[in-house]
Motif scaffolding. Structure first.
Motif, PDB file in Angstrom:
ATOM      1  N   LEU A  85       0.857  -1.181   0.000  1.00  0.00           N
ATOM      2  CA  LEU A  85       0.000   0.000   0.000  1.00  0.00           C
ATOM      3  C   LEU A  85       0.894   1.232   0.000  1.00  0.00           C
ATOM      4  CD1 LEU A  85      -2.912   1.181   0.270  1.00  0.00           C
ATOM      5  CD2 LEU A  85      -2.520   1.206   2.739  1.00  0.00           C
TER       6      LEU A  85
ATOM      7  N   THR B 201      -4.232   6.411  -3.386  1.00  0.00           N
ATOM      8  CA  THR B 201      -3.329   5.309  -3.062  1.00  0.00           C
ATOM      9  C   THR B 201      -2.942   4.523  -4.309  1.00  0.00           C
ATOM     10  OG1 THR B 201      -5.155   3.775  -2.711  1.00  0.00           O
ATOM     11  CG2 THR B 201      -4.396   5.026  -0.806  1.00  0.00           C
TER      12      THR B 201
ATOM     13  N   TYR C  89      -6.681   9.509   7.069  1.00  0.00           N
ATOM     14  CA  TYR C  89      -5.813   9.401   8.236  1.00  0.00           C
ATOM     15  C   TYR C  89      -6.038  10.567   9.176  1.00  0.00           C
ATOM     16  CZ  TYR C  89      -2.745  13.121   6.424  1.00  0.00           C
ATOM     17  OH  TYR C  89      -2.249  14.324   5.982  1.00  0.00           O
TER      18      TYR C  89
ATOM     19  N   VAL D 282      -8.184  -0.152  -4.093  1.00  0.00           N
ATOM     20  CA  VAL D 282      -8.321   0.477  -2.783  1.00  0.00           C
ATOM     21  C   VAL D 282      -8.900   1.870  -2.983  1.00  0.00           C
ATOM     22  CG1 VAL D 282      -7.006   1.457  -0.856  1.00  0.00           C
ATOM     23  CG2 VAL D 282      -6.480  -0.825  -1.661  1.00  0.00           C
TER      24      VAL D 282
ATOM     25  N   VAL E 104      -7.360   6.760   1.185  1.00  0.00           N
ATOM     26  CA  VAL E 104      -7.026   6.450   2.574  1.00  0.00           C
ATOM     27  C   VAL E 104      -7.245   7.698   3.417  1.00  0.00           C
ATOM     28  CG1 VAL E 104      -5.141   5.941   4.170  1.00  0.00           C
ATOM     29  CG2 VAL E 104      -5.411   4.583   2.098  1.00  0.00           C
TER      30      VAL E 104
ATOM     31  N   SER F  71      -8.762  -0.867   8.759  1.00  0.00           N
ATOM     32  CA  SER F  71      -8.271   0.234   9.590  1.00  0.00           C
ATOM     33  C   SER F  71      -7.062  -0.263  10.356  1.00  0.00           C
ATOM     34  CB  SER F  71      -9.372   0.694  10.560  1.00  0.00           C
ATOM     35  OG  SER F  71      -8.916   1.742  11.398  1.00  0.00           O
TER      36      SER F  71
ATOM     37  N   GLN G 158      -6.889  13.034   3.461  1.00  0.00           N
ATOM     38  CA  GLN G 158      -7.376  11.922   2.648  1.00  0.00           C
ATOM     39  C   GLN G 158      -6.555  11.875   1.374  1.00  0.00           C
ATOM     40  OE1 GLN G 158     -11.464  10.721   2.806  1.00  0.00           O
ATOM     41  NE2 GLN G 158     -11.675  10.887   0.589  1.00  0.00           N
TER      42      GLN G 158
ATOM     43  N   TYR H 128      -2.298   0.475  -4.800  1.00  0.00           N
ATOM     44  CA  TYR H 128      -2.307  -0.859  -4.193  1.00  0.00           C
ATOM     45  C   TYR H 128      -1.779  -1.869  -5.198  1.00  0.00           C
ATOM     46  CZ  TYR H 128      -4.296  -5.302  -2.481  1.00  0.00           C
ATOM     47  OH  TYR H 128      -4.482  -6.602  -2.077  1.00  0.00           O
TER      48      TYR H 128
ATOM     49  N   LEU I 200       0.874   5.490  -0.315  1.00  0.00           N
ATOM     50  CA  LEU I 200       0.101   6.730  -0.321  1.00  0.00           C
ATOM     51  C   LEU I 200       0.718   7.706  -1.312  1.00  0.00           C
ATOM     52  CD1 LEU I 200      -0.597   7.310   3.487  1.00  0.00           C
ATOM     53  CD2 LEU I 200      -1.852   5.922   1.835  1.00  0.00           C
TER      54      LEU I 200
ATOM     55  N   MET J 254      -5.406   5.032  10.256  1.00  0.00           N
ATOM     56  CA  MET J 254      -5.738   5.112   8.836  1.00  0.00           C
ATOM     57  C   MET J 254      -6.860   4.127   8.540  1.00  0.00           C
ATOM     58  SD  MET J 254      -2.126   5.410   6.759  1.00  0.00           S
ATOM     59  CE  MET J 254      -0.872   6.623   7.217  1.00  0.00           C
ATOM     60  N   THR J 255      -7.690   4.444   7.548  1.00  0.00           N
ATOM     61  CA  THR J 255      -8.739   3.524   7.116  1.00  0.00           C
ATOM     62  C   THR J 255      -8.974   3.662   5.625  1.00  0.00           C
ATOM     63  OG1 THR J 255     -10.957   2.692   7.645  1.00  0.00           O
ATOM     64  CG2 THR J 255     -10.706   5.080   7.491  1.00  0.00           C
ATOM     65  N   PHE J 256      -9.501   2.587   5.014  1.00  0.00           N
ATOM     66  CA  PHE J 256      -9.775   2.589   3.578  1.00  0.00           C
ATOM     67  C   PHE J 256     -10.704   1.434   3.244  1.00  0.00           C
ATOM     68  CE2 PHE J 256      -5.913   0.177   4.388  1.00  0.00           C
ATOM     69  CZ  PHE J 256      -6.121  -1.010   3.707  1.00  0.00           C
TER      70      PHE J 256
END
Length: 585
Positions: free
Chosen positions: A252, A386, A366, A361, A364, A334, A383, A388, A254, A352-354
């Protein structure tokens, strides 16, 4: 005289007949239909997301009646019980239109070990013409109450996948001693189990119905971040969460960390950041590998990660993955992380979450809303898009099993308030959290008789979503607990004689420093305070720990050795009790 022979022959014939009746039906019987649909009457018996990112009935293209058109990342899923059947086969029909190079349409099945693609189409195969595929004798599908089939899209909103006639067939058993169970009711999609040791707490048992008001599907796929949100509601594992529908494994990355994100100061004693932009206001470059074990998302590197950023390094912790019915067929993840000041100890905790599916993906989200740092307190949020890259991570099984073992071996915990009932006669001796300092503490706890009595883990935006993974800086533990444990480990590996070995024999930097080191042992060092460099700067005197001056271990050693001269006072300990407190929320 011939009658016994006849009786024997008849008996033998009956035995053979019974044995043949109990043979696998693939030898003597034709396959029968377990489930079939043409979608002419709709697909209400399939689990499907809502529009616009989902599915709908259309009459063009079709084989007959109507077909199901699937747009974007929509999907339709059906569970078919195969209990009592063997030799399971699936025949599917799939068409596509307007696909581009990155667009795909899939037909998949799942026996409990993860989704397997049986048919697919991409750019160049999108002529709206149906093709049929049959997969026979599917391993793991026999007598499976949770066998699943799925049509899924991975394309843009104007690109289309079309689902048509699909049939699941198998051979029904006829043995006199077998009792086939009736077909079970159709449950929701089962989680995709992941190889590796199971983790305590799995599988999740919720139905996926979550009343989500923050960081919704729309927020993460097309929204933006303007401020931090409640930590638990936005990033925590809901009590009704269902097992994830997909597996996340790979890297992953960013994008645009150096120029994106929000920032606000809470306290800045040394004026690190002002109104102008500053690298301290942004995340370092983020690129980490993850594996997934059930509902547990596990970073491959969980130690301090040196980023090369001017001010920040990372620590990334294990998180969770799950599914919610309102996420349109995607899974959600998360995990906790911390920014650690370079060459310093201040630790700023974030999450972080997605959303994710098998290949993609979402953005993300954060935020960082808590720290253990007396002089620098900040909020950060953002935000980011990303990248992936799904692939099989090397040694994935080891990472999964190691995490499962670590979780299994954790101490049992209780709220610290339970001390009052568990030890009513002794609690007055261990009430340090009631002396007005709790507002300055990140967390605190007491270990008594093998149980960890723990406090909460408050942030400026609610309770931290991963209390058990909240990081705290080293500070005094570096010169007390860490040094003692390191010494004990040396004794365990090399024998207790190492305690009386001379430091100079292992640290050649002593030769370029002042002072006499000819008789100083490791055991002597345990009673000394950490080095402090003091200098005069015009009208003020500053005291700075030497480890904040340089990244070079050799340089730090040369500066610190002449200054290790003060004795520290050893504090008394109470048998069976360990206390831990870290300061500055």
């Amino acid at each position: 005289m011939k009658r016994p022979v006849f009786t024997f022959a008849l008996t033998l014939f009956l035995v053979v007949a019974i044995l043949m009746a109990c043979m696998p039906q693939s030898v003597q019987a034709a396959a029968v239909t377990i489930y079939t649909t043409t979608f002419n009457s709709g697909y209400t018996d399939w689990l499907h997301p809502a529009l616009p990112m989902g599915s709908a009935c259309f009459t063009t293209p079709r084989i007959s009646g109507s077909a199901v058109r699937i747009t974007n990342t929509g999907s339709i899923t059906r569970t078919v019980s195969t209990v009592g059947y063997t030799g399971i086969s699936v025949t599917s029909n799939l068409a596509a239109s307007l696909l581009e190079s990155a667009d795909w349409c899939y037909v998949e099945y799942n026996t409990g070990g993860g989704w397997v693609v049986m048919q697919q189409k991409t750019d160049g195969q999108d002529n709206s013409v149906y093709s049929s595929v049959t997969v026979s004798n599917i391993a793991g599908a026999d007598n499976n109450a949770s066998f699943q089939i799925r049509y899924r899209g991975q394309d843009g909103t104007s690109d289309h996948c079309y689902a048509e006639d699909i049939t699941v067939s198998g051979t029904l058993g006829h043995c006199a001693y077998e009792h086939s169970l009736p077909p079970t009711a159709t449950p929701g999609p089962t989680a995709t189990p992941v190889p590796g040791g199971s983790v305590p707490g799995d599988p999740l048992t919720g139905n996926g119905v979550v009343s989500r008001t923050v960081l919704t599907y729309a927020n993460l796929t097309s929204g933006s971040s303007t401020a931090p949100v409640d930590d638990t509601n936005g990033f925590g594992l809901p009590s009704t969460a269902a097992m994830p529908l997909h597996v996340f494994e790979g890297s992953l990355v960013l994008n645009n960390e150096a120029t994106s994100g929000g920032f606000s100061e809470v306290k800045d004693t040394y004026a690190y950041t002002g109104n102008a932009d500053n690298p301290r206001k942004h995340l370092p470059e983020f690129s980490f590998e993850f594996v997934q074990n059930g509902s547990h998302l596990i970073p491959v590197n969980q130690g301090l990660s040196i980023t090369g950023h001017a001010y920040w390094n990372y620590i990334v912790g294990p998180g969770r993955a799950w599914s919610e019915t309102s996420d349109n067929g995607w899974s959600r993840a998360s995990f906790p992380f911390a920014l650690v000041q370079r060459n310093a100890n201040c630790t700023h905790n974030g999450v972080m979450t997605f959303l994710f599916n098998g290949t993609s993906v979402s953005n993300v989200r954060y935020q960082i809303t808590q720290e253990t740092c007396a002089y620098y307190k900040i909020n950060m949020w953002g935000q980011l898009s990303t990248t992936y890259s799904p692939y099989a991570v090397s040694n994935a099984a080891a990472y999964k099993n190691n995490h499962a073992a670590e979780v299994t071996n954790r101490l049992p915990t209780k709220p610290i308030a339970d001390l009052a009932t568990d030890f009513p006669a002794s609690v007055s001796r261990i009430h340090f959290w009631q002396r007005g300092y709790s507002r300055l503490m990140t967390y605190y706890g007491v270990i008594i008789n093998g149980t960890n009595y723990v406090s909460g883990c408050t942030t400026r935006y609610g309770t931290y979503a991963f209390c058990g993974s909240m990081r705290a800086p080293s500070y005094s533990t570096a010169k007390s607990a860490f040094a003692s444990m390191a010494m004990m480990r040396l004794g365990q590996v090399y024998g207790t004689g190492v305690y009386n070995q001379l430091i100079k024999d292992h640290v050649p930097e002593y030769s370029s420093s002042v002072g006499t080191w000819t008789s100083v042992t490791f055991n002597n060092r345990l009673t000394w305070r950490p080095a402090i460099i003091v200098w005069q700067d015009m009208n003020q005197m500053k005291a700075v720990p030497i480890w904040k001056l340089s990244s070079s271990p050799s340089h730090t050693l040369r500066r610190s050795l002449p200054l290790l001269i003060s004795q520290t006072k050893l504090l008394p300990a109470h048998s069976g009790t360990i206390t831990l407190q870290t300061h500055s929320l």
